[in-house]
Design an enzyme around this catalytic site. Structure first.
Site, mmCIF file in Angstrom:
data_model
loop_
_atom_site.group_PDB
_atom_site.id
_atom_site.type_symbol
_atom_site.label_atom_id
_atom_site.label_comp_id
_atom_site.label_asym_id
_atom_site.label_seq_id
_atom_site.Cartn_x
_atom_site.Cartn_y
_atom_site.Cartn_z
ATOM 1 C CE LYS A 186 -4.036 1.902 0.662
ATOM 2 N NZ LYS A 186 -5.051 1.997 -0.746
ATOM 3 C CG ASP A 243 -4.682 -13.241 8.500
ATOM 4 O OD1 ASP A 243 -5.044 -14.325 8.170
ATOM 5 O OD2 ASP A 243 -4.681 -12.674 9.606
ATOM 6 C CG ASP A 247 -9.441 -16.041 5.480
ATOM 7 O OD1 ASP A 247 -8.631 -16.792 5.512
ATOM 8 O OD2 ASP A 247 -10.351 -15.900 6.469
#
Ligand code: NAD
Length: 354
Positions: A186, A243, A247
């Protein structure tokens, strides 16, 4: 070969899926003439209940002495009071840190037979095959935390060394695959991301000129992962971004119950192999958990910690064959046709016999 494998079943469905993977490793030992010794130890909630702490010294000592570690999952409602002094997840963070496991490899592959279990259109999913390399021991999960009555903060920090070592793991992995690395950050907002991008650019230029490197902002990456998942080979990113993205990526495969992981440190150090899912308290004890993610994790254990490539490939082929034959647990199946954890494991064992 002889190998000492520590098994940390943990909580919820952890013991159910860990038992499935141990059965598969035992079958591998028989078929390929190896001796695997399994030693079970406590981690997570069960360790809090029995020892008062989520990572007892006896568990850590056994892990340090092992050739590899197979883990189920930790956590559950019993230990989820946010004000509790000790929490199961602290055991996971502590063991990763103590063993220096800074690179978390999470392969994502789609299976023709399970395409229907994903909410994404099948034509986007066919042939998806990438690995997310997530930094595991730094960043915001480990930074200093503060809390007052009306404010809170979590510090995110990364050193050049921390960034370099996980990026090297990703570049090296790409060399064994299709030679492409997507580094996710980012950098338009975060200083840690600007450092991350600088280090990635330098390593790519100086050490891995043969690997194609691209940078991608994490917010647009979340979108591309669903819109064009086939384009990726190795995706490398920091702890929290990894993380969340993994998912999301699990929905490509159709279920969290299909995705394995390996947590690795410097070459030669012991690795931890575990499914990416949690302890699934909603289905724990029912015998219906999908064991495939943990069995795929056992295959990664054979490959990365024991150097047994043929054995790893045989395990993966057996799971693919079970999927092709429509042996689905409830998370993958259409209503009425689901098998139990034990039946799914038996289907893999049967196909492993060769
Ligand atoms: P979860 O991954 O446990 O479950 C999410 C959903 O996926 C649930 O509906 C569950 O039934 C389903 N699911 C997960 N694994 C499955 C499997 N193998 N087969 C079939 N269905 C499966 O995530 P959660 O509900 O957010 O967390 C539950 C607990 O697990 C929490 O205490 C959390 O802290 C912990 N957790 C642990 C780990 C870990 O041990 N590495 C990772 C994530 C969450």
């Amino acid at each position: 070969m002889h190998a000492e494998i520590v098994v940390l079943p943990g909580d919820g469905i952890g013991p159910e899926v860990a038992a499935a993977a141990v059965a598969v490793l035992e079958a591998v030992a028989t078929r390929f003439n190896h001796t695997f010794n399994f030693n079970e130890h406590d981690i997570g909630g069960i360790a809090i209940d029995r020892h008062g702490e989520p990572l007892p010294a006896s568990t850590l000592d056994a892990c340090r002495a092992a050739d590899a570690i197979l883990l189920g999952a930790v956590g559950g409602p019993k230990w989820s009071d946010p004000n509790a002094k000790v929490r199961p997840e602290q055991g996971l963070l502590a063991i990763r840190r103590a063993l220096g496991l800074y690179a978390n490899l999470r392969p994502v592959r789609t299976h023709e037979a399970a395409l229907g279990a994903s909410p994404i259109k099948a034509e986007l999913l066919r042939g998806v095959d990438f690995v997310v390399v997530r930094e595991l021991t730094g960043g915001i999960y480990f930074g200093e935390k503060t809390r007052t009555a009306d404010a809170a903060s979590d510090l995110c920090s990364y050193s050049v060394v921390e960034i370099e070592r996980v990026l090297r793991s990703a570049f090296q992995l790409a060399r064994q695959r299709r030679g492409r690395v997507t580094s996710v950050d980012k950098a338009n907002v975060l200083e840690t991301s600007r450092l991350w991008r600088d280090v990635a650019t330098r390593l790519g230029r100086d050490e891995f000129p043969d690997v194609a490197l691209e940078h991608q902002l994490v917010d647009s990456m979340a979108m591309h992962l669903l819109a064009k998942p086939r384009e990726y080979d190795v995706i490398v990113t920091e702890n929290m971004f990894g993380d969340i993205l993994t998912d999301e990526a699990s929905m490509l495969a159709g279920s969290l119950g299909l995705l394995p992981s390996a947590s690795l440190g410097e070459p030669g150090s012991v690795g931890i192999y575990e499914p990416i899912h949690g302890s699934a308290p909603d289905i724990a004890g029912k015998g219906i958990a999908n064991p495939y993610a943990t069995i795929f994790s056992a295959a990664m254990l054979l490959r990365h910690s024991l150097g047994l490539e043929a054995e790893a490939a045989a395990v993966e082929a057996a799971v693919h064959a079970a999927l092709d034959a429509g042996v689905f647990t409830a998370d993958l199946a259409v209503a009425g046709s689901a098998v139990s954890t034990t039946q799914a494991t038996a289907a893999v064992l049967e196909r492993l016999q060769g």
